[in-house]
Design a protein around this motif. Sequence first.
Motif, PDB file in Angstrom:
ATOM      1  N   LYS A 133      11.732   8.738   6.432  1.00  0.00           N
ATOM      2  CA  LYS A 133      11.419   8.686   5.002  1.00  0.00           C
ATOM      3  C   LYS A 133      11.703  10.045   4.371  1.00  0.00           C
ATOM      4  O   LYS A 133      11.217  11.073   4.855  1.00  0.00           O
ATOM      5  CB  LYS A 133       9.945   8.334   4.840  1.00  0.00           C
ATOM      6  N   LYS A 148      13.361  10.385  -6.986  1.00  0.00           N
ATOM      7  CA  LYS A 148      13.855  10.427  -5.600  1.00  0.00           C
ATOM      8  C   LYS A 148      14.931   9.374  -5.318  1.00  0.00           C
ATOM      9  O   LYS A 148      15.959   9.677  -4.706  1.00  0.00           O
ATOM     10  CB  LYS A 148      12.659  10.247  -4.660  1.00  0.00           C
ATOM     11  N   SER A 201       3.660  -2.077  -7.973  1.00  0.00           N
ATOM     12  CA  SER A 201       5.120  -2.229  -8.089  1.00  0.00           C
ATOM     13  C   SER A 201       5.590  -3.427  -7.261  1.00  0.00           C
ATOM     14  O   SER A 201       6.369  -4.262  -7.737  1.00  0.00           O
ATOM     15  CB  SER A 201       5.822  -0.959  -7.593  1.00  0.00           C
ATOM     16  N   GLY A 238       4.758  -0.478 -11.328  1.00  0.00           N
ATOM     17  CA  GLY A 238       3.418  -0.167 -11.844  1.00  0.00           C
ATOM     18  C   GLY A 238       2.989   1.223 -11.406  1.00  0.00           C
ATOM     19  O   GLY A 238       3.773   1.992 -10.852  1.00  0.00           O
ATOM     20  N   THR A 239       1.687   1.513 -11.629  1.00  0.00           N
ATOM     21  CA  THR A 239       1.219   2.879 -11.372  1.00  0.00           C
ATOM     22  C   THR A 239       1.137   3.202  -9.878  1.00  0.00           C
ATOM     23  O   THR A 239       1.417   4.308  -9.460  1.00  0.00           O
ATOM     24  CB  THR A 239      -0.174   3.105 -11.990  1.00  0.00           C
ATOM     25  N   GLU A 240       0.748   2.227  -9.067  1.00  0.00           N
ATOM     26  CA  GLU A 240       0.686   2.436  -7.619  1.00  0.00           C
ATOM     27  C   GLU A 240       1.750   1.566  -6.960  1.00  0.00           C
ATOM     28  O   GLU A 240       2.169   0.562  -7.527  1.00  0.00           O
ATOM     29  CB  GLU A 240      -0.685   2.017  -7.060  1.00  0.00           C
ATOM     30  N   ARG A 241       2.124   1.953  -5.739  1.00  0.00           N
ATOM     31  CA  ARG A 241       3.165   1.194  -5.035  1.00  0.00           C
ATOM     32  C   ARG A 241       2.804  -0.293  -4.937  1.00  0.00           C
ATOM     33  O   ARG A 241       3.655  -1.165  -5.108  1.00  0.00           O
ATOM     34  CB  ARG A 241       3.378   1.799  -3.639  1.00  0.00           C
ATOM     35  N   ALA A 244      11.278  -0.752  -3.285  1.00  0.00           N
ATOM     36  CA  ALA A 244      10.346   0.025  -4.112  1.00  0.00           C
ATOM     37  C   ALA A 244      10.982   1.366  -4.439  1.00  0.00           C
ATOM     38  O   ALA A 244      11.231   2.189  -3.550  1.00  0.00           O
ATOM     39  CB  ALA A 244       9.028   0.214  -3.371  1.00  0.00           C
ATOM     40  N   ALA A 245      11.265   1.563  -5.726  1.00  0.00           N
ATOM     41  CA  ALA A 245      11.961   2.788  -6.151  1.00  0.00           C
ATOM     42  C   ALA A 245      11.354   3.342  -7.431  1.00  0.00           C
ATOM     43  O   ALA A 245      12.008   4.059  -8.180  1.00  0.00           O
ATOM     44  CB  ALA A 245      13.450   2.484  -6.351  1.00  0.00           C
ATOM     45  N   ALA A 246      10.096   2.998  -7.705  1.00  0.00           N
ATOM     46  CA  ALA A 246       9.490   3.377  -8.984  1.00  0.00           C
ATOM     47  C   ALA A 246       8.655   4.655  -8.897  1.00  0.00           C
ATOM     48  O   ALA A 246       8.038   5.061  -9.876  1.00  0.00           O
ATOM     49  CB  ALA A 246       8.634   2.234  -9.525  1.00  0.00           C
ATOM     50  N   GLY A 247       8.648   5.292  -7.735  1.00  0.00           N
ATOM     51  CA  GLY A 247       7.872   6.534  -7.602  1.00  0.00           C
ATOM     52  C   GLY A 247       8.632   7.704  -8.210  1.00  0.00           C
ATOM     53  O   GLY A 247       9.843   7.642  -8.400  1.00  0.00           O
ATOM     54  N   ALA A 275      13.180   5.252  -0.362  1.00  0.00           N
ATOM     55  CA  ALA A 275      13.137   6.578   0.245  1.00  0.00           C
ATOM     56  C   ALA A 275      13.503   6.569   1.731  1.00  0.00           C
ATOM     57  O   ALA A 275      13.436   7.605   2.394  1.00  0.00           O
ATOM     58  CB  ALA A 275      11.746   7.169   0.059  1.00  0.00           C
ATOM     59  N   ARG A 318       6.934  15.213  -4.526  1.00  0.00           N
ATOM     60  CA  ARG A 318       6.930  16.127  -3.376  1.00  0.00           C
ATOM     61  C   ARG A 318       8.332  16.597  -3.024  1.00  0.00           C
ATOM     62  O   ARG A 318       8.534  17.616  -2.404  1.00  0.00           O
ATOM     63  CB  ARG A 318       6.298  15.446  -2.147  1.00  0.00           C
ATOM     64  N   ASP A 322      11.210   0.760   1.257  1.00  0.00           N
ATOM     65  CA  ASP A 322      11.128   1.949   0.405  1.00  0.00           C
ATOM     66  C   ASP A 322      12.529   2.503   0.204  1.00  0.00           C
ATOM     67  O   ASP A 322      13.233   2.787   1.190  1.00  0.00           O
ATOM     68  CB  ASP A 322      10.277   3.031   1.086  1.00  0.00           C
TER      69      ASP A 322
HETATM   70  O1  C5P Z   1       4.905   7.801  -2.673  1.00  0.00           O
HETATM   71  P1  C5P Z   1       5.531   7.176  -1.466  1.00  0.00           P
HETATM   72  O2  C5P Z   1       6.572   8.066  -0.851  1.00  0.00           O
HETATM   73  O3  C5P Z   1       4.586   6.600  -0.479  1.00  0.00           O
HETATM   74  O4  C5P Z   1       6.352   5.931  -2.057  1.00  0.00           O
HETATM   75  C1  C5P Z   1       7.009   5.034  -1.207  1.00  0.00           C
HETATM   76  C2  C5P Z   1       7.999   4.211  -2.014  1.00  0.00           C
HETATM   77  O5  C5P Z   1       7.296   3.452  -2.997  1.00  0.00           O
HETATM   78  C3  C5P Z   1       9.050   5.056  -2.737  1.00  0.00           C
HETATM   79  O6  C5P Z   1      10.343   4.491  -2.500  1.00  0.00           O
HETATM   80  C4  C5P Z   1       8.619   4.973  -4.195  1.00  0.00           C
HETATM   81  O7  C5P Z   1       9.710   4.999  -5.114  1.00  0.00           O
HETATM   82  C5  C5P Z   1       7.898   3.626  -4.267  1.00  0.00           C
HETATM   83  N1  C5P Z   1       6.852   3.575  -5.305  1.00  0.00           N
HETATM   84  C6  C5P Z   1       6.921   2.570  -6.276  1.00  0.00           C
HETATM   85  N2  C5P Z   1       5.941   2.501  -7.263  1.00  0.00           N
HETATM   86  C7  C5P Z   1       4.953   3.412  -7.313  1.00  0.00           C
HETATM   87  C8  C5P Z   1       4.871   4.433  -6.329  1.00  0.00           C
HETATM   88  C9  C5P Z   1       5.839   4.482  -5.323  1.00  0.00           C
HETATM   89  O8  C5P Z   1       7.829   1.749  -6.256  1.00  0.00           O
HETATM   90  N3  C5P Z   1       4.060   3.343  -8.301  1.00  0.00           N
END
Ligand code: C5P
Length: 239
Positions: free
Chosen positions: A212, A26, A87, A81-84, A12-15, A110, A19, A108
């Motif tokens: 993280k 990130k 995604s 997508g909009t939330e993890r 998961a790398a879509a955030g 991260a 912060r 993640d």
């Molecule tokens: O926001 P948070 O630090 O909890 O996100 C954890 C991981 O999920 C991150 O690696 C971020 O890139 C990913 N993520 C995502 N899609 C989103 C939000 C977060 O892939 N919509």
Amino acid sequence: MTSEYPVVALVAAAGSGSRLGGDVPKALRELAGVPLVAHSVARLAAGGVERVVVIVADGLQQDFEQALAAAPIPWRLVVGGTERQHSVRRGLAAIEESGSAGVVLVHDAARPMVPPAVVAEVIAAVRAGHTAVVPALPVVDSIRRIRGEASEVVDRAPLRAVQTPQGFAYATLLAAHDHVARSGLEVTDDAACCEAIGEAVHVVPGSRLAMKVTEPTDMVIAEALLAAFPDQILTAHRT
Ligand code: C5P
């Protein structure tokens, strides 16, 4: 079921990493000259993952292609997508398109320094029959529950801080995410999705190195840890 199909990881790398600040997302920020996402993929591969689906924000595909150019295992990109949880669901759909999987890990980007031994232990636990597995650490701080103006101490002994990669039997994770999407639940991780369909979550030891990266000070700590443990740098494409 878990041995004839490959071990696939969703990264998961879509955030946005708001912060953390900075002008790149990130997962593309560099640690010791290597993007966080490339560190993550290298460690997953060293732990036994055979291919990865990296979930990225739309418009950044070229940047991620560059970041992953020297990755040691096959990868493909999927727009998140909009939330993890959205995604991850899109990543699962991409696995479905390219065949199937036995064990699926969700990691993640991260957490760039997860030790390969942790990855391997998560995979082994799924292969041993646990359908949902998380690496976790005991909580070291004192914990308080806030109730309005008041607060009370919470016994930390049974608490664990959960990390990634989390590991799953592929069919279980698919069913769990389908359920969560249908019911509109909001969850913070994939183990919670599985719990929502009644699956037990098995815990294995995590690692401080799997920290993280969230805030600017985390990058400083991560750089220092990499300098102190240089054998953790598995991404060989840069010197
Ligand atoms: O926001 P948070 O630090 O909890 O996100 C954890 C991981 O999920 C991150 O690696 C971020 O890139 C990913 N993520 C995502 N899609 C989103 C939000 C977060 O892939 N919509």
